[in-house]
Write a protein that holds these residues in place. Structure first.
Motif, PDB file in Angstrom:
ATOM      1  N   VAL A  49       0.824  -1.215   0.000  1.00  0.00           N
ATOM      2  CA  VAL A  49       0.000   0.000   0.000  1.00  0.00           C
ATOM      3  C   VAL A  49       0.862   1.270   0.000  1.00  0.00           C
ATOM      4  O   VAL A  49       0.599   2.206  -0.745  1.00  0.00           O
ATOM      5  CB  VAL A  49      -0.968   0.006   1.208  1.00  0.00           C
ATOM      6  N   PHE A  50       1.901   1.294   0.825  1.00  0.00           N
ATOM      7  CA  PHE A  50       2.700   2.509   0.988  1.00  0.00           C
ATOM      8  C   PHE A  50       3.916   2.572   0.074  1.00  0.00           C
ATOM      9  O   PHE A  50       4.593   3.595   0.021  1.00  0.00           O
ATOM     10  CB  PHE A  50       3.107   2.688   2.454  1.00  0.00           C
ATOM     11  N   GLY A  51       4.210   1.480  -0.626  1.00  0.00           N
ATOM     12  CA  GLY A  51       5.264   1.503  -1.634  1.00  0.00           C
ATOM     13  C   GLY A  51       6.653   1.127  -1.151  1.00  0.00           C
ATOM     14  O   GLY A  51       7.536   0.903  -1.960  1.00  0.00           O
ATOM     15  N   SER A  52       6.861   1.082   0.157  1.00  0.00           N
ATOM     16  CA  SER A  52       8.155   0.637   0.686  1.00  0.00           C
ATOM     17  C   SER A  52       7.945   0.100   2.090  1.00  0.00           C
ATOM     18  O   SER A  52       7.003   0.491   2.786  1.00  0.00           O
ATOM     19  CB  SER A  52       9.173   1.780   0.717  1.00  0.00           C
ATOM     20  N   GLN A  53       8.844  -0.778   2.480  1.00  0.00           N
ATOM     21  CA  GLN A  53       8.730  -1.340   3.830  1.00  0.00           C
ATOM     22  C   GLN A  53       8.990  -0.273   4.879  1.00  0.00           C
ATOM     23  O   GLN A  53       8.369  -0.266   5.934  1.00  0.00           O
ATOM     24  CB  GLN A  53       9.694  -2.524   4.001  1.00  0.00           C
ATOM     25  N   GLN A  54       9.881   0.651   4.588  1.00  0.00           N
ATOM     26  CA  GLN A  54      10.175   1.720   5.548  1.00  0.00           C
ATOM     27  C   GLN A  54       8.928   2.563   5.831  1.00  0.00           C
ATOM     28  O   GLN A  54       8.607   2.840   6.981  1.00  0.00           O
ATOM     29  CB  GLN A  54      11.302   2.600   5.024  1.00  0.00           C
TER      30      GLN A  54
END
Length: 147
Positions: free
Chosen positions: A98-103
């Protein structure tokens, strides 16, 4: 740090077994995930390691988990513990998508969320109803429906 994550959390937990279908995942959880695989899955996330989630998943102290990890034969979690471990893996994966990166996913998971009545998403995942609320909200974000 992000580059070292080569497999998705659910892939690490399922230990290479195919698990896209819900019934297969249920069967694997009934068998019980290996403690070593759960620890490997948690190690894919800085946030998960910082939060000592192995304690929340197993319901055991750090010392007990460390002692169990030293056993010569592989330790399997029970069905409930395995289900909770999978919920953590699934949520991290979903939030990353959903947010595009694990961070960014980890940042979202550790902050109070207005939609979740001010709860921190990470603190809801070990409860089946909380897990469903977090997953539902991630799906809403995914589809652009915030409220």
């Amino acid at each position: 740090m992000e580059a070292r994550v080569t497999r998705k959390p659910t892939e690490v937990l399922l230990h290479g077994r195919k698990g896209d279908e819900r019934l297969l995942i249920i069967r694997y959880a009934q068998e019980g995930f290996y403690l070593s695989d759960v620890k490997d899955m948690l190690s894919t996330s800085t946030l998960y390691m910082e939060q000592d989630l192995v304690q929340r998943i197993t319901g055991r102290s750090v010392r007990t988990v460390q002692r169990l990890a030293k056993e010569t034969k592989p330790i399997r979690l029970n069905q409930q513990q395995s289900t909770v471990a999978f919920q953590y893996a699934q949520t991290l994966e979903h939030a990353t998508n959903v947010f595009g990166s694990q961070q960014l996913a980890e940042e979202w998971l550790k902050k109070p969320c207005k939609y979740l009545d001010g709860y921190v998403p990470l603190e809801l995942i070990d409860n089946s109803l909380g897990f469903q609320a977090v997953e539902d909200y991630l799906t809403r974000i995914e589809h652009g429906v915030y409220q």
